[in-house]
Design an enzyme around this catalytic site. Structure first.
Site, short mmCIF file in Angstrom:
data_model
loop_
_atom_site.label_atom_id
_atom_site.label_comp_id
_atom_site.label_asym_id
_atom_site.label_seq_id
_atom_site.Cartn_x
_atom_site.Cartn_y
_atom_site.Cartn_z
N LYS A 79 13.19 14.53 -18.92
CA LYS A 79 14.16 15.33 -18.29
C LYS A 79 13.63 15.88 -16.98
O LYS A 79 14.41 16.24 -15.93
CB LYS A 79 14.55 16.37 -19.19
C1 PLP Z 1 16.81 15.22 -24.10
C2 PLP Z 1 15.98 14.29 -25.02
C3 PLP Z 1 16.37 13.25 -25.63
C4 PLP Z 1 17.88 12.98 -25.64
O1 PLP Z 1 18.30 12.52 -24.21
P1 PLP Z 1 19.84 12.37 -23.94
O2 PLP Z 1 20.07 11.97 -22.67
O3 PLP Z 1 20.31 13.79 -24.26
O4 PLP Z 1 20.43 11.24 -24.93
C5 PLP Z 1 15.49 12.37 -26.32
N1 PLP Z 1 14.20 12.63 -26.27
C6 PLP Z 1 13.73 13.75 -25.80
C7 PLP Z 1 12.21 14.02 -25.81
C8 PLP Z 1 14.53 14.90 -25.05
O5 PLP Z 1 14.11 15.82 -24.49
#
Ligand code: PLP
Length: 437
Positions: free
Chosen positions: A107
């Site tokens: 993210k």
């Molecule tokens: C947010 C997150 C996901 C999921 O991602 P999305 O874009 O919401 O599908 C998967 N793994 C981790 C470690 C995350 O922080």
């Protein structure tokens, strides 16, 4: 880039407006009116380009009319300061490591790019904004890090009390300054609902300029497409059709991959890998989408019962289930299967995966077995295993070396305000911040 609301094709806004509004007033989602494709030349030479060069080419194609090329280049070089390497796991399976940023999760790409874009626009307007974000763990820390100490920007993070790991909580609550953490007595779906309601609340919108930072924000989605291109570039030498397995919760990451494909990236298949919160795999199998409350799992950043980007996925395929199924296959796994995968992979390769990564691994492994073709498999590793050290260490029966940045964060005291799970609780806090300003 012009965008429309998924609830009204005639509601068209500029990229800048979509970035700051986050959500259209009709509660739809912003989607690009047109998704451009990149030239063949670009794909011919992609393996000779750096990650930043690829990101620049892709973003220029998408938002080159909104931000001049030289400014885009500067933003990218400022925010994308960490790599996204593809590692060989075994045979034809590869890991795209997306955890080399400040919060050790993928993210960071979205959050930092969004921060760069917003600060670029705010420079011109001299405005103050309030970023409001619901997190099941990792979004919040990436956003907090991305916007930390950025002039003119305050960040308020809502997270479900007792439902994020100790490390995640520390990453959310120890920054301070312009970052406020609200510990909500409820689950992630409550947090997400409160944020959605706040954006639609007139009184709040009068008091402050509210902006979203969840995966629904288009400026978070765009940079998440960059690394699909970059992973393709790194594996082009094998000359095999590429399959991506994306561990999914709100499906922003997968949507970004679908957008990359729409821009011309040759992807053979996407595997939508989930834990037992499997509403999208179920939809792909049955054609029935039935959101439901989320179930807690060890891959808790994917504990989502009503994925916010689902609407975008079906919109991209104009609601044609068969077209969706051609590009995407859904897979879901229990916590037991996930732990087994972490253990087996560690024992056979020495590679340590976080629980989310392990879900992607399982989806890729099973798809590649079924496909019976020569494929280049790439699973997206969305977080560093050290962020989930308690569960991972107990499974592999070995110690994980925590990155230094994480060790420092763990030493700092938690600062969070405990609140109820209604819009009224949230409003009270936000309005008091607005008057203190
Ligand atoms: C947010 C997150 C996901 C999921 O991602 P999305 O874009 O919401 O599908 C998967 N793994 C981790 C470690 C995350 O922080």
């Amino acid at each position: 880039m012009k965008l429309y609301s998924t609830k009204n094709r005639n509601h068209i806004v500029s990229f800048k407006e979509a970035v700051f509004k986050g959500l259209p007033p009709d509660n739809g989602l912003y989607m690009p009116v047109h998704i451009p494709t990149l030239h063949n030349d670009f794909f011919q030479n992609i393996d000779k380009l750096t990650f930043q060069e690829i990101a620049h080419a892709v973003s220029e194609k998408l938002i080159g009319e909104d931000i001049p090329s030289a400014d885009l280049k500067r933003i990218i070089n400022t925010v994308l300061t960490f790599d996204a390497p593809v590692m060989v796991l075994k045979n034809n399976m590869h890991v795209l490591e997306l955890f080399h940023g400040p919060s050790l999760a993928f993210k960071d790409f979205g959050a930092r790019f969004m921060a760069g874009i917003m600060s670029y626009f705010l420079q011109h307007d001299q405005k103050h904004i309030m970023i409001l974000v619901a997190t099941s763990g990792d979004t919040g820390s990436a956003v907090a890090q991305g916007f930390y100490n950025m002039p003119g920007i305050r960040v308020t993070i809502l997270y479900p009390s007792g439902k994020v790991s100790e490390i995640q909580e520390k990453q959310l609550t120890t920054l301070g300054n312009n970052v406020t953490a609200l510990e909500v007595k409820g689950n992630f779906d409550d947090c997400q609902r409160m944020v959605k309601e706040a954006f639609l609340d007139e009184e709040l919108n009068h008091a402050m300029l509210l902006t979203s930072a969840n995966s629904i924000n288009i400026s978070r989605l765009i940079p998440q497409s960059f690394y699909y291109f970059y992973a393709y570039a790194q594996t082009k030498k094998y000359g095999k059709p590429v399959v991506f397995s994306t561990p999914s919760g709100n499906f922003g990451n997968l949507c970004a991959g679908l957008m990359a494909k729409r821009m011309g990236l040759p992807v053979h298949k996407f595997v939508a890998s989930t834990n037992v919160n499997d509403v999208v795999p179920t939809y792909l199998r049955t054609g029935i989408f039935s959101p439901r409350p989320s179930i807690p799992t060890i891959s808790n950043a994917m504990d989502v019962g009503n994925p916010s980007n689902f609407v975008r996925m079906v919109e991209l395929y104009e609601n044609d289930l068969n077209a969706l199924k051609k590009d995407i296959v859904g897979k879901s796994y229990s916590d037991n299967e996930t732990m087994q995968a972490i253990k087996e992979t560690y024992n056979t390769t020495g590679y340590v995966m976080c629980p989310h990564t392990a879900v992607a691994y399982l989806g890729l492994r099973d798809y590649m077995q079924e496909a019976r073709e020569e494929l280049c498999g790439i699973l997206l590793s969305t977080a560093h295993s050290g962020k989930f050290f308690d569960i991972v260490e107990s499974v592999i029966k070995a110690k994980i070396q925590l990155p230094l940045r994480l060790q420092e964060t763990m030493q700092k005291p938690k600062q969070a305000t405990l609140i109820g799970n209604t819009l009224a609780d949230l409003k009270k806090i936000l309005l008091s911040m607005a008057t203190n300003h």
